[in-house]
Structure formats: structure tokens, C-alpha cells
Design a protein around this motif. Structure first.
Motif, PDB file in Angstrom:
ATOM      1  N   GLU A  63       0.532  -0.809   0.429  1.00  0.00           N
ATOM      2  CA  GLU A  63       0.244   0.269  -0.207  1.00  0.00           C
ATOM      3  C   GLU A  63       1.243   1.555  -0.123  1.00  0.00           C
ATOM      4  O   GLU A  63       1.281   1.089   0.624  1.00  0.00           O
ATOM      5  CB  GLU A  63      -0.717  -0.151   1.619  1.00  0.00           C
ATOM      6  CG  GLU A  63      -1.562   0.933   1.319  1.00  0.00           C
ATOM      7  CD  GLU A  63      -2.763   0.968   3.050  1.00  0.00           C
ATOM      8  OE1 GLU A  63      -2.867   2.381   2.816  1.00  0.00           O
ATOM      9  OE2 GLU A  63      -3.156   0.369   3.002  1.00  0.00           O
ATOM     10  N   VAL A  64       0.863   2.003  -1.186  1.00  0.00           N
ATOM     11  CA  VAL A  64       1.423   3.470  -1.240  1.00  0.00           C
ATOM     12  C   VAL A  64       0.514   4.656  -1.207  1.00  0.00           C
ATOM     13  O   VAL A  64      -0.101   4.129  -2.449  1.00  0.00           O
ATOM     14  CB  VAL A  64       2.749   3.331  -2.665  1.00  0.00           C
ATOM     15  CG1 VAL A  64       3.504   4.725  -2.048  1.00  0.00           C
ATOM     16  CG2 VAL A  64       3.633   1.973  -1.900  1.00  0.00           C
ATOM     17  N   ALA A  65       0.717   5.138  -0.239  1.00  0.00           N
ATOM     18  CA  ALA A  65      -0.286   6.780  -0.866  1.00  0.00           C
ATOM     19  C   ALA A  65      -2.072   6.178  -1.669  1.00  0.00           C
ATOM     20  O   ALA A  65      -2.381   6.792  -1.983  1.00  0.00           O
ATOM     21  CB  ALA A  65      -0.245   7.847  -2.526  1.00  0.00           C
ATOM     22  N   GLY A  66      -2.132   5.389  -0.670  1.00  0.00           N
ATOM     23  CA  GLY A  66      -3.409   4.649  -0.941  1.00  0.00           C
ATOM     24  C   GLY A  66      -4.323   4.163  -1.472  1.00  0.00           C
ATOM     25  O   GLY A  66      -5.228   3.525  -1.893  1.00  0.00           O
ATOM     26  N   LYS A  67      -2.877   3.501  -2.813  1.00  0.00           N
ATOM     27  CA  LYS A  67      -2.668   2.496  -3.256  1.00  0.00           C
ATOM     28  C   LYS A  67      -2.490   0.884  -3.495  1.00  0.00           C
ATOM     29  O   LYS A  67      -1.289   0.902  -2.462  1.00  0.00           O
ATOM     30  CB  LYS A  67      -2.399   3.549  -4.881  1.00  0.00           C
ATOM     31  CG  LYS A  67      -2.507   2.180  -5.939  1.00  0.00           C
ATOM     32  CD  LYS A  67      -2.348   2.446  -7.528  1.00  0.00           C
ATOM     33  CE  LYS A  67      -1.837   2.478  -8.459  1.00  0.00           C
ATOM     34  NZ  LYS A  67      -1.533   2.900  -9.327  1.00  0.00           N
TER      35      LYS A  67
END
Length: 240
Positions: A63-67
């Protein structure tokens, strides 16, 4: 497994050093249709995650920046002597592309086999992980191998185990059926007989039923004789 990463803006040796000093680990995500992405992770959380076998051999949810992206761990760089992760690489996973991974082998049941239980043989594990190709949805966390049928003088080969559905082994070096486990018979050590030591001779006693007397020990040398006392001189005779 899932983990959280953060976008990393600054690059370079100095920026990575400052990042490590703050308790973070620099990393990169590549592959797929997207451009490579620079990331950073919390070092302590990453250190504990790397101790788990599934983190190395299964598809991970990052999970990175909500993605959320599906990735595979591809490379880890450790400090030569400190408990520190210097850098980490991940590869994006495409659901329609086959993967090439190394999957660990979990052996069990050797103690119940006739080779160990009856013949006292030793089981030698030759291969601990297997190169396989499969779709991401078919990638197993590990491959279980049962050794309870081992017999003395035999060995276990690749074709003797059952692979999970959709998993195909990668053959290297022309070995189409490599050995995974060998059975080593016990070593018998023959000891040379040791001759009994002869008893020490005992001196015969002179008298019947009497023990022999020990040899007389030499007396110490006599002390030096005292010098003889000087005799008084004779008196001269008186003249008549």
C-alpha cells in the motif's frame, strides 16, 4: 501478506544515508506498465517482516499513498555486520504473466520412515528450495514433502513428489529428475581388540605364609667425624 510503504522524493547516497539514520529503509518498485517508483519503509517493521518465510516466497500487497499493488520481493541488501537493511527491491506482479520464483521445501515424516526408525539411517537434505514457474494466483507459500516412505538404500527425486496445481519445476543443467533427499546408511566402526595387561610380578616370600620383606634401604652416610682433640704436651723431667 500486506505492508505499508511511502513515496520517496529525494535520491542519492546522501539522501539514503539520512533516511537510514531516521529509521527508514530506501527501496524501489519496478516492473509492469508503470515507471519505477522510489519508496521508503519503516526499518523495524521491515526487519520483522523479513524474518517470515512468506514474505520471501509469496505475492505481497503493498500500500502506497492509498493505492495497493501486488508485488514480489526480489532483492534485499543487508549491512555487512550490523542488523540493518540498506536497500530493498520489489517487482510488480501482473495477473496474466507467469512468475519465476524459488519456493521453499518443507520436509516432514522422516522419523517415521523405515530408513530411520528401523535401519537407523541418516536423511540428507540435498535441496531446500525449488525453482518453479506459475501464475501469481497459483504461487504456493511452500511445498510440503512427505518422507515417511523412505527406505534404506533409496533416495527421493523430483518426480517422486507431488507439486501443487499449476506449478511447474524449472530444470537446470540438464537434470530432468534431480535428487532432493538421500538416505545414508549408518557407519559401523570396528574396534581392534585390546590385549589384557600382564600382572606385575610379585616377589615370593621366604617363609610360608609370610610376606616378603622389602629390601633394606641404604643408610645415609655417616656424618663427618669430629676432629680429635689435641693432647697436651709432655712435661719435661726435673734435673737431679
Amino acid at each position: 501478506m500486506n505492508f505499508v510503504a511511502f513515496e520517496r522524493a529525494k535520491q542519492g547516497t546522501g539522501a539514503s544515508r539520512r533516511l537510514r539514520n531516521s529509521g527508514k529503509t530506501p527501496g524501489i518498485v519496478y516492473g509492469g506498465s508503470a515507471e519505477p517508483q522510489m519508496i521508503e519503509l519503516d526499518h523495524n517493521a521491515l526487519w520483522h517482516a523479513l524474518k517470515k518465510e512468506a514474505f520471501h516466497s509469496s505475492v505481497l500487497d503493498m500500500e502506497v499513498a492509498g493505492k495497493t499493488d501486488k508485488v514480489l520481493l526480489r532483492d534485499v541488501q543487508y549491512h555487512p555486520f550490523k542488523q540493518c537493511v540498506l536497500h530493498i527491491d520489489f517487482q510488480r506482479v501482473d495477473d496474466k504473466t507467469r512468475l519465476h520464483m524459488k519456493v521453499p521445501l518443507h520436509y516432514s515424516g522422516s522419523e517415521e520412515s523405515n530408513a530411520v526408525k528401523v535401519d537407523k539411517c541418516m536423511v540428507n537434505l540435498i535441496v531446500n528450495e525449488l525453482d518453479v514457474t506459475c501464475m501469481p494466483s497459483d504461487l504456493p507459500e511452500f511445498i510440503a514433502v512427505d518422507l515417511s516412505k523412505l527406505e534404506k538404500g533409496t533416495s527421493l527425486h523430483l518426480k517422486d513428489i507431488k507439486l501443487p496445481r499449476g506449478v511447474t519445476p524449472v530444470i537446470r543443467g540438464g537434470q530432468h529428475n534431480p535428487a532432493l533427499v538421500s538416505v545414508v546408511p549408518p557407519v559401523v566402526v570396528l574396534e581392534a581388540p585390546v590385549a589384557d595387561a600382564a600382572p606385575a610380578p610379585v616377589a615370593e616370600a621366604k617363609g610360608k605364609g609370610k610376606a616378603a620383606k622389602p629390601a633394606a634401604t641404604a643408610k645415609p652416610a655417616a656424618a663427618a667425624a669430629k676432629p680429635a682433640a689435641a693432647k697436651p704436651a709432655a712435661k719435661p723431667k726435673a734435673k737431679k
